[in-house]
Write an enzyme that holds these catalytic residues in place. Structure first.
Site, PDB file in Angstrom:
ATOM      1  N   GLY A 104       5.942  -7.255  -3.766  1.00  0.00           N
ATOM      2  CA  GLY A 104       5.200  -8.161  -4.648  1.00  0.00           C
ATOM      3  C   GLY A 104       5.916  -9.502  -4.758  1.00  0.00           C
ATOM      4  N   HIS A 105       7.236  -9.450  -4.994  1.00  0.00           N
ATOM      5  CA  HIS A 105       8.002 -10.703  -5.079  1.00  0.00           C
ATOM      6  C   HIS A 105       7.940 -11.456  -3.736  1.00  0.00           C
ATOM      7  CE1 HIS A 105      10.300  -8.147  -8.084  1.00  0.00           C
ATOM      8  NE2 HIS A 105      10.002  -9.210  -8.808  1.00  0.00           N
ATOM      9  N   ARG A 113      10.195  -1.546 -12.048  1.00  0.00           N
ATOM     10  CA  ARG A 113      10.424  -0.358 -12.886  1.00  0.00           C
ATOM     11  C   ARG A 113       9.886   0.922 -12.254  1.00  0.00           C
ATOM     12  NH1 ARG A 113       9.761  -4.387 -17.236  1.00  0.00           N
ATOM     13  NH2 ARG A 113      11.645  -4.330 -18.516  1.00  0.00           N
TER      14      ARG A 113
END
Ligand code: PAF
Length: 298
Positions: free
Chosen positions: A35-36, A186
């Site tokens: 995602g990053h 997470r």
């Protein structure tokens, strides 16, 4: 890739980088995943130079939250950013970002108290403060954030508008695991059993998508459908299932003019969030279509 740890060096380096043209920034707390990296690639496609920051920001964690245990994978993160061709990485320590005695904070009342702001009091004050500081240090023209943190995006849009930051916020699509789970730093907290249970967030949103596709727009009907997916699930505690305006985060009675449908739930001891924007239907990154899968996981 240059790695800098002080505000002063960073301000100078960014001033020089801006001579190349448009400067893009991707603020992160590290533990980088696809995602990053999708934010980095988007920034690289739209800007002449890209800066990433890695800083686990203590002011956005309340007492008893996971600040101490938040995953810190600095060497691995650097390798990923280096391979991605990032120009500059800012990785300050907490004392560099918050000098002793610093007392100034940025509050975004209202928006900052809704959704995650309601469940995590003070969280968005910490986020707005650190992002304002990063903006002042880097002075990018564009800043890239993931749509998974939809409430964070609403808070930061309001802050940018209210404090006249000359910065365009670019919200980028959620990146998902092949089975639909939204990528999150997470997720690594999840036991194998809870990893399976965590799919419920995506399943609940898919249920709503089906209703939307059949023409249903009444929020009370959609919300009932969301709640029914979570009802009676073992080891899942729903935090919120909200149908709101994506800019104000206030509830909307009908989604016909566009809405954010957002869920947050505790899966075991891990709090996860996910959402869809009705405006974007058909949601290319929620429905696991072949084209999207190839693009995302190539
Ligand atoms: O989304 C995050 O990772 C953080 O909230 C941010 C924007 C980097 C601020 O610490």
């Amino acid at each position: 890739m240059r790695i800098l740890t002080t505000v002063r060096e960073m301000q100078l380096a960014c001033r020089n980088l801006k001579r190349k043209g448009t400067l893009g920034m991707v603020p992160t707390m590290g533990a980088l995943h696809e995602g990053h990296l999708s934010l980095v690639r988007r920034a690289q496609g739209e800007c002449d130079a890209v800066v990433v920051s890695i800083f686990v920001n203590p002011t956005q964690f309340a007492a008893g939250e996971d600040y101490e245990t938040y995953p810190r994978t600095f060497d691995d993160d650097c390798a990923k950013l280096e391979a991605a061709g990032v120009d500059l990485l800012f990785a300050p320590g907490p004392d560099e970002m918050y000098s002793p005695g610093s007392t100034t904070f940025v509050e975004v009342p209202g928006i900052g108290d809704r959704l995650d702001g309601a469940s995590r009091p003070g969280h968005f004050c910490g986020v707005a403060t650190v992002v304002a500081k990063l903006f002042n240090i880097v002075s990018p023209q564009r800043a890239y954030f993931g749509q998974k943190d939809a409430a964070q995006i609403a808070v930061l849009r309001a802050m940018i508008r209210d404090l006249d930051f000359p910065i365009e916020l670019v919200a980028c699509p959620i990146v998902r695991e092949p089975d639909g789970l939204a990528m999150s730093s997470r997720n690594r907290y999840l036991s194998p059993q809870n990893r399976g249970r965590a799919l419920i967030l995506h399943q609940a949103l898919q249920t709503v998508c089906q209703l939307l596709e059949s023409g249903e727009t009444r929020s009370n009907v959609l919300q009932r459908a969301l709640l029914s997916v979570f009802a009676g699930q073992e080891d899942i505690r729903l935090d919120y299932a909200a149908i709101v305006d994506p800019y104000t985060l206030l509830p909307v009675a009908d989604t016909a003019r566009g809405a954010l449908i957002a869920v947050a739930a505790w899966v075991g001891s891990t709090r996860l969030i996910d959402n869809i924007l009705t405006e974007n239907l058909p949601i290319e990154n929620l429905n696991l279509q072949q084209g999207w899968m190839e693009e995302t996981h190539a």
